[in-house]
Design an enzyme around this catalytic site. Structure first.
Site, PDB file in Angstrom:
ATOM      1  N   ASN A   1      19.573  62.977 -78.227  1.00 43.83           N
ATOM      2  CA  ASN A   1      18.612  62.248 -77.519  1.00 43.83           C
ATOM      3  C   ASN A   1      17.263  64.172 -77.610  1.00 43.83           C
ATOM      4  OD1 ASN A   1      16.035  61.702 -77.274  1.00 43.83           O
ATOM      5  ND2 ASN A   1      16.348  59.936 -75.664  1.00 43.83           N
TER       6      ASN A   1
ATOM      7  N   ASP B   1      14.333  64.054 -76.681  1.00 42.39           N
ATOM      8  CA  ASP B   1      13.355  63.636 -75.824  1.00 42.39           C
ATOM      9  C   ASP B   1      14.238  63.939 -74.215  1.00 42.39           C
ATOM     10  OD1 ASP B   1      11.340  63.260 -77.508  1.00 42.39           O
ATOM     11  OD2 ASP B   1      12.029  61.131 -77.908  1.00 42.39           O
ATOM     12  N   CYS B   2      15.281  64.126 -74.691  1.00 43.36           N
ATOM     13  CA  CYS B   2      15.810  64.501 -73.456  1.00 43.36           C
ATOM     14  C   CYS B   2      16.080  65.204 -72.698  1.00 43.36           C
ATOM     15  CB  CYS B   2      16.684  63.425 -73.009  1.00 43.36           C
ATOM     16  SG  CYS B   2      18.189  63.503 -71.787  1.00 43.36           S
ATOM     17  N   GLY B   3      15.922  65.891 -70.958  1.00 45.22           N
ATOM     18  CA  GLY B   3      16.251  67.212 -70.581  1.00 45.22           C
ATOM     19  C   GLY B   3      17.374  68.122 -71.085  1.00 45.22           C
TER      20      GLY B   3
ATOM     21  N   ARG C   1      18.785  68.671 -74.107  1.00 46.59           N
ATOM     22  CA  ARG C   1      18.176  69.719 -75.102  1.00 46.59           C
ATOM     23  C   ARG C   1      18.560  70.697 -74.130  1.00 46.59           C
ATOM     24  NH1 ARG C   1      13.396  67.207 -74.049  1.00 46.59           N
ATOM     25  NH2 ARG C   1      12.767  68.027 -72.388  1.00 46.59           N
TER      26      ARG C   1
END
Length: 134
Positions: free
Chosen positions: A8, A10-12, A15
């Site tokens: 995802n 949008d997920c730190g 990433r």
């Protein structure tokens, strides 16, 4: 077998895990599961390979799990799987698959045993925290 990350963007944490995989010299197949969705057999295979239950992978924060009544311990694994297929956001992330195994990589450091190549330099989280030093 290639390295795959169910990601995802949008997920730190997701990433950060992707950064670690790439820092090891591997370019993984990136599956943005919120776009592609899940199939029940796919989830069952991933969970079995990682020795996880649907309950263990259920994302409760920032998901509709509570409003769907899925946090009640009496909800069956079958019901959780059905909900995860209908609402991909309910699956916690990232899930990484490599020839060394499959794991839900929370925290980010959980990806380290799955890496095919050792890290040759320190890798840091987006917030500056050290994930791993060689």
């Amino acid at each position: 077998m290639t390295t795959v990350i169910h990601h995802n963007p949008d997920c730190g944490t997701s990433r950060n895990v992707l950064t670690v995989i790439r820092a090891s010299g591997t370019e993984p197949v990136v599956i943005e599961y919120l776009k592609t969705g899940w199939t029940r057999p796919q989830l069952q295979a991933l969970f079995a390979a990682a020795a996880l239950t649907p309950r263990a992978v259920l994302r409760v924060s920032k998901s509709p799990a509570e409003e769907l009544g899925l946090t009640d311990p009496s909800v069956s694994d079958d019901a959780l799987l059905d909900a995860m297929v209908a609402h991909p956001i309910l699956v916690n992330r990232p899930i990484v698959c490599t020839p060394k195994g499959v794991a839900l990589c929370r925290p980010s450091e959980a990806v380290l045993p799955l890496l095919e190549n050792p890290l040759t330099e320190a890798v840091y989280k987006e917030d500056g925290g050290l994930i791993c030093a060689p």
